[in-house]
Design an enzyme around this catalytic site. Structure first.
Site, mmCIF file in Angstrom:
data_model
loop_
_atom_site.group_PDB
_atom_site.id
_atom_site.type_symbol
_atom_site.label_atom_id
_atom_site.label_comp_id
_atom_site.label_asym_id
_atom_site.label_seq_id
_atom_site.Cartn_x
_atom_site.Cartn_y
_atom_site.Cartn_z
ATOM 1 N N ASP A 66 1.561 -7.418 -1.119
ATOM 2 C CA ASP A 66 1.926 -5.910 -1.873
ATOM 3 C C ASP A 66 0.533 -5.260 -1.955
ATOM 4 O OD1 ASP A 66 2.020 -3.928 -3.912
ATOM 5 O OD2 ASP A 66 4.270 -4.610 -4.122
ATOM 6 N N HIS A 67 -0.115 -4.346 -1.326
ATOM 7 C CA HIS A 67 -1.243 -3.832 -1.404
ATOM 8 C C HIS A 67 -1.513 -3.539 -2.674
ATOM 9 C CE1 HIS A 67 0.159 0.105 -0.725
ATOM 10 N NE2 HIS A 67 -1.029 0.523 -1.452
ATOM 11 N N HIS A 91 5.918 -2.161 -5.462
ATOM 12 C CA HIS A 91 4.644 -1.804 -6.267
ATOM 13 C C HIS A 91 4.822 -1.699 -7.813
ATOM 14 C CE1 HIS A 91 3.083 -1.651 -2.091
ATOM 15 N NE2 HIS A 91 3.416 0.017 -1.937
HETATM 16 C C1 BG6 Z 1 3.226 2.377 0.465
HETATM 17 C C2 BG6 Z 1 4.448 3.163 0.954
HETATM 18 O O1 BG6 Z 1 3.558 1.007 0.389
HETATM 19 O O2 BG6 Z 1 2.405 2.877 -0.372
HETATM 20 C C3 BG6 Z 1 3.835 4.561 1.189
HETATM 21 O O3 BG6 Z 1 5.227 2.768 1.919
HETATM 22 C C4 BG6 Z 1 3.066 4.872 -0.096
HETATM 23 O O4 BG6 Z 1 5.102 5.407 1.111
HETATM 24 C C5 BG6 Z 1 1.821 3.962 -0.190
HETATM 25 O O5 BG6 Z 1 2.400 6.078 0.269
HETATM 26 C C6 BG6 Z 1 1.116 4.379 -1.386
HETATM 27 O O6 BG6 Z 1 -0.193 3.642 -1.594
HETATM 28 P P1 BG6 Z 1 -1.364 4.103 -2.268
HETATM 29 O O7 BG6 Z 1 -2.074 2.788 -2.235
HETATM 30 O O8 BG6 Z 1 -1.784 5.126 -1.622
HETATM 31 O O9 BG6 Z 1 -0.752 4.429 -3.564
#
Ligand code: BG6
Length: 447
Positions: free
Chosen positions: A172-173, A235
């Site tokens: 989960d980045h 997230h």
């Molecule tokens: C991803 C989603 O997991 O997270 C995307 O699939 C979203 O739709 C993105 O744009 C948002 O990541 P960050 O790091 O830009 O907030």
């Protein structure tokens, strides 16, 4: 870090080019990748090493990289042209073992599945013969981890036929972001806040992840997914887990994750709203975007009021909001403390944990204005990049380093995932009517 061979499946895709290769390059540049870390890029396109590098260079980040360092880095990469749908396990095994002999870097292997989950089954079967008793083998993949409880269970079954839970790293980045990793440190190393982190002192918590971008080129995926499955199930619930968890008995991965699971298991939905962007601020509406059904009912915005049914949080609303095509990109956590004391005009203390873009923490409190003698609200503000420097590791860099180190704290454990899907299944079942908001605005009209 230990030596290991990194095998990237799906290496010609977007994720590899935009995130994984730049992250690996950064680890290399900082001297964190062991010299014995070959990167085997597996792909169906008939690239040679040279044409694969050219394909990678379309990314601005690598274009701006130090050329000498980049050349050294590219020496680590070997492109393996292979169609996983038709290759038999024995030929992949031969190819990988051949490279293993060539590099002599030992038997540790990290398999990164930068591919849609439908293909995980075939890959698991391909990789199975490569699992041995020598060295470690780890598998990394990311969402979507299913669309609901039963598909997630199915996916997990496929993976667990080949890998043990402690070999599986579900990304989960958000957990790799430095500002998110800081939540735990902030909560449990500052006695002042730790003591006030409870229903008696906190009135409500808001967690927001707003994006200014629309659906872009991902309509095929997004129109079947929507904001709740795309952002909330993973997230936002991860952020909520870190904010609401009880103190872990130690900082070991499993002690921390035991507590985050309990948060998700004790969630209760209050109510929620869903909405879709229509044309506004010179931008198209969602239904006009390429690849979106003209009568699509998919939400691009969701706001959920949740409760954590634990003695610490009973009755405190947690409001989780996310949306695309909103006014500006920002993600933050706001903790509103209850009003207290002699001053009837005192405002609530507010703690804002800014996750992006200007990472930091601000605390708003009341102070006496010397001119008027009235109370005014003032801020104490910690700016993360000003203090720790602007070059904090990007999420994928931190996550890849953690996989190689074998540390699991930043990864989603199966029981967390299962609990989150069970909760989200209930949310989706109670689907409210779709509202709308103009692109460029922060969601539908307040009620
Ligand atoms: C991803 C989603 O997991 O997270 C995307 O699939 C979203 O739709 C993105 O744009 C948002 O990541 P960050 O790091 O830009 O907030």
């Amino acid at each position: 870090m230990e030596p290991a061979m990194i095998v990237l499946f799906g290496s010609t895709g977007d994720l590899t080019r935009r995130k994984l290769i730049p992250a690996l390059y950064n680890l290399h540049r900082k001297g964190q990748l062991h010299a014995c870390t070959p990167i085997v890029a597996v792909g169906r396109k008939p690239f040679t090493d040279g044409s694969f590098f050219e394909h990678l260079q379309t990314d601005d980040f690598l274009k701006n990289a130090d050329q000498t360092e980049l050349e050294r880095f590219l020496k680590r990469i070997k492109y393996l042209h292979l169609d996983i749908s038709s290759t038999d396990p024995a030929s992949l095994k031969d190819a990988i073992e051949g490279l293993e002999r060539q590099y002599s870097c030992g038997k540790n292997k990290l398999f990164y599945l930068a591919l849609p989950p439908q293909i995980f089954g075939s890959i698991a079967r391909l990789v199975k013969p490569l699992k041995g008793d020598d060295g470690w083998q780890r598998v990394v993949f990311e969402k979507p981890f299913g669309q609901d409880t039963s598909s997630a269970e199915e996916l997990n079954k496929t993976i667990s036929e080949v890998f043990q839970e402690d070999e599986v790293f579900r990304i989960d980045h958000y957990l790799g972001k430095a500002s998110v990793q800081n939540i735990l440190s902030f909560r449990f190393s500052n006695a002042l806040f730790e003591k006030a982190w409870r229903k008696e002192d906190i009135e409500r918590v808001e967690i927001v992840a707003a994006e200014s971008v629309g659906v872009g080129t991902r309509a095929g995926y997004y129109d079947k997914t929507g904001a709740v499955l795309d952002m909330v199930q993973n997230h936002l619930l991860q952020l909520l887990s870190l904010v609401a968890m009880e103190p872990p008995s130690s900082l070991e991965s499993d002690d921390i994750r035991d507590q985050t699971v309990k948060v998700i298991e004790s969630l209760r939905l209050g109510s929620w709203r869903r909405a879709q962007y229509v044309a506004g601020s010179g931008k198209k509406g969602y239904r006009e975007e390429d690849g979106v059904a003209p009568d699509s009912d998919t939400e691009t915005y969701a706001s959920l009021e949740l409760f954590v049914d634990s003695p610490r949080w009973q009755g405190v609303p947690f409001i989780l909001t996310t949306g695309k095509r909103m006014q500006a990109r920002h993600a933050e956590i706001k903790v509103f403390f209850r009003r207290n004391g002699l001053y009837e005009h005192a405002k609530m203390n507010l703690l804002t944990i800014r996750l992006q873009p200007d990472e930091g923490i601000a605390f708003r409190f009341n102070a006496r204005d010397p001119e008027t003698g009235e109370l005014d609200q003032v801020d104490m503000d910690f700016c993360h990049p000003c203090h720790f420097g602007p070059n904090t590791a990007e999420a994928y860099e931190a996550l890849l380093a953690e996989v190689i180190r074998g540390s699991r704290t930043l990864f989603t454990r199966w029981d967390w995932l299962l609990a989150s899907w069970k909760f989200i299944d209930g949310v989706v079942e109670e689907k409210p009517t779709l509202e709308s908001y103009p692109a460029g605005k922060d969601g539908p009209e307040k009620r």
